[in-house]
Scaffold this active site. Structure first.
Site, PDB file in Angstrom:
ATOM      1  N   ALA A  91       0.822  -1.206   0.000  1.00 46.52           N
ATOM      2  CA  ALA A  91       0.000   0.000   0.000  1.00 46.52           C
ATOM      3  C   ALA A  91       0.861   1.263   0.000  1.00 46.52           C
ATOM      4  CB  ALA A  91      -0.922   0.000   1.220  1.00 46.52           C
ATOM      5  N   HIS A 259       2.578 -13.154   3.920  1.00 46.39           N
ATOM      6  CA  HIS A 259       2.363 -11.703   3.862  1.00 46.39           C
ATOM      7  C   HIS A 259       3.486 -10.939   4.555  1.00 46.39           C
ATOM      8  CE1 HIS A 259      -1.564 -12.952   2.441  1.00 46.39           C
ATOM      9  NE2 HIS A 259      -1.737 -13.634   3.556  1.00 46.39           N
ATOM     10  N   ASP A 290       6.339 -15.501  -2.119  1.00 49.38           N
ATOM     11  CA  ASP A 290       6.512 -14.140  -1.625  1.00 49.38           C
ATOM     12  C   ASP A 290       6.864 -14.247  -0.145  1.00 49.38           C
ATOM     13  OD1 ASP A 290       5.072 -11.076  -1.380  1.00 49.38           O
ATOM     14  OD2 ASP A 290       4.629 -12.418   0.271  1.00 49.38           O
TER      15      ASP A 290
END
Length: 365
Positions: A91, A259, A290
């Protein structure tokens, strides 16, 4: 700025490792912004395990193989990519640099790598696509309680020419991030979630009302997959028991991710979870990784264990804060060059070699 800096001094000043960007970012960002980007859940156990487990996976290199020109290319969703590296959804890139996602997307375009755009981007989906025409952009969404919001974001991504959708799995609620709470973090004036100013009908949207749906199930993922003809990748899978449900729901790919340690503290590291997910998928869809990637050797380890590509998060924002688009391009170049060197030193001429030889060139220590 000192105009008398010699070329040798300038070269020395350039980052040579991804961790170099972290140290420089500390001098470019406010403490609150640095902590927001760096924040992890609770005590940081999962964040540390991401790095620790990469380090515990050792190479057993092969000798005297022709590795003069390693082939780094990979293939998924009907496309070839020159390098198996992408940029994870994060973000508010404008926290790191005024150009925000425009600069990150420009670097991804130049490198030919996919960039996953957060729904909480500080530049709109349309702005990003217009600025970096031809970039391989993916949109990340969550299962919001407001299903119309999901539909609107996906429709906008399709109209803007995005290549794929990723949906967050394992995110029924936001993890507790003590650093943000201690700082009482607030977005600086002038930075906001650009996609939530107006929807496609011109109606005002409040991004703070984009609540995660803790009651969501695989049927909701299936419904999302039916809304688009684009490939949908489930990001956040860690348990192989979820693989049959994910594939039955219609997901076109899976991204093994915790995450970045920002959700459940104590979750297994992504690199530890990867082999079991790859085995459960058994070649039916591409698998990505990831969380925790910081070196070219990390990339090779993940690819050897079956990943089609890896995605990096925080390093992109550190690099963006240091030198804008050029910083992100430098970060991707460093990681790519390190991967090429790792392949040569381990004895892998291409990624198929690395996967076929995984049992012989890797061991847990």
């Amino acid at each position: 700025m000192n105009s008398l800096v010699s070329p040798a001094q300038e070269r020395t000043a350039r980052p040579v490792l991804l961790d170099d960007f972290v140290e420089r970012a500390k001098g470019c960002l406010s403490k609150a912004s640095f902590d927001y980007i760096d924040a992890c859940a609770m005590d940081g156990l999962t964040q540390r395990s991401n790095r620790r487990d990469f380090d515990r996976l050792a190479f057993v290199p092969l000798s005297m193989r022709d590795v003069a020109s390693p082939d780094l290319s990979t293939h998924y969703f009907g496309r070839s990519y020159d390098v198996p590296i992408g940029i994870s959804p994060m973000a508010f890139h404008r926290l790191a640099h005024p150009d925000g996602e425009l600069a990150t997307a420009g670097a991804a375009l130049a490198a030919g790598t996919p960039m996953v755009v957060s729904p909480m981007s500080s530049r709109s989906l349309e702005e990003i696509a217009q600025h970096a025409q031809g970039a391989r952009l993916w949109l990340h969404v969550y299962i919001f309680r407001n299903r119309d919001l999901i539909r609107s974001l996906i429709a906008r991504a399709e109209d803007a020419g995005f290549d794929a959708i990723t949906v967050g799995l394992g995110c029924p609620a936001l993890g507790k991030r003590p650093a943000n709470q201690r700082n009482d973090f607030r977005l600086p004036d002038g930075i906001d979630a650009a996609n939530f100013s107006k929807d496609s009908l011109g109606q005002e949207l409040a991004w703070k009302d984009a609540e995660l749906d803790a009651a969501a199930t695989w049927s909701d993922v299936e419904a999302l997959c039916r809304q688009t003809s684009l490939p949908v990748i489930g990001k956040g899978i860690l348990n192989p028991l979820d693989v049959p449900f994910a594939l039955d729901a219609g997901l076109s790919g899976l991204m093994v991710s915790n995450h970045g340690g920002r959700q459940l503290d104590g979750a297994v590291s992504s690199i530890r979870a990867l082999p079991d997910i790859v085995a459960a998928v058994n070649g039916r869809v591409p698998v990505f990784l990831d969380s925790g990637v910081r070196r070219g050797t990390d990339v090779l380890k993940a690819l050897s264990l079956g990943a089609s590509a890896v995605f990096v998060g925080r390093p992109a924002l550190w690099a963006l804060s240091v030198d804008g688009q050029k910083g992100v391009s430098d970060m991707l170049s460093i990681l790519t060059d390190e991967l090429r060197l790792a392949m040569q030193l381990v004895g892998c001429a291409n990624l198929n070699d690395a996967r076929a030889l995984a049992a012989d060139i890797l061991c847990w220590t």
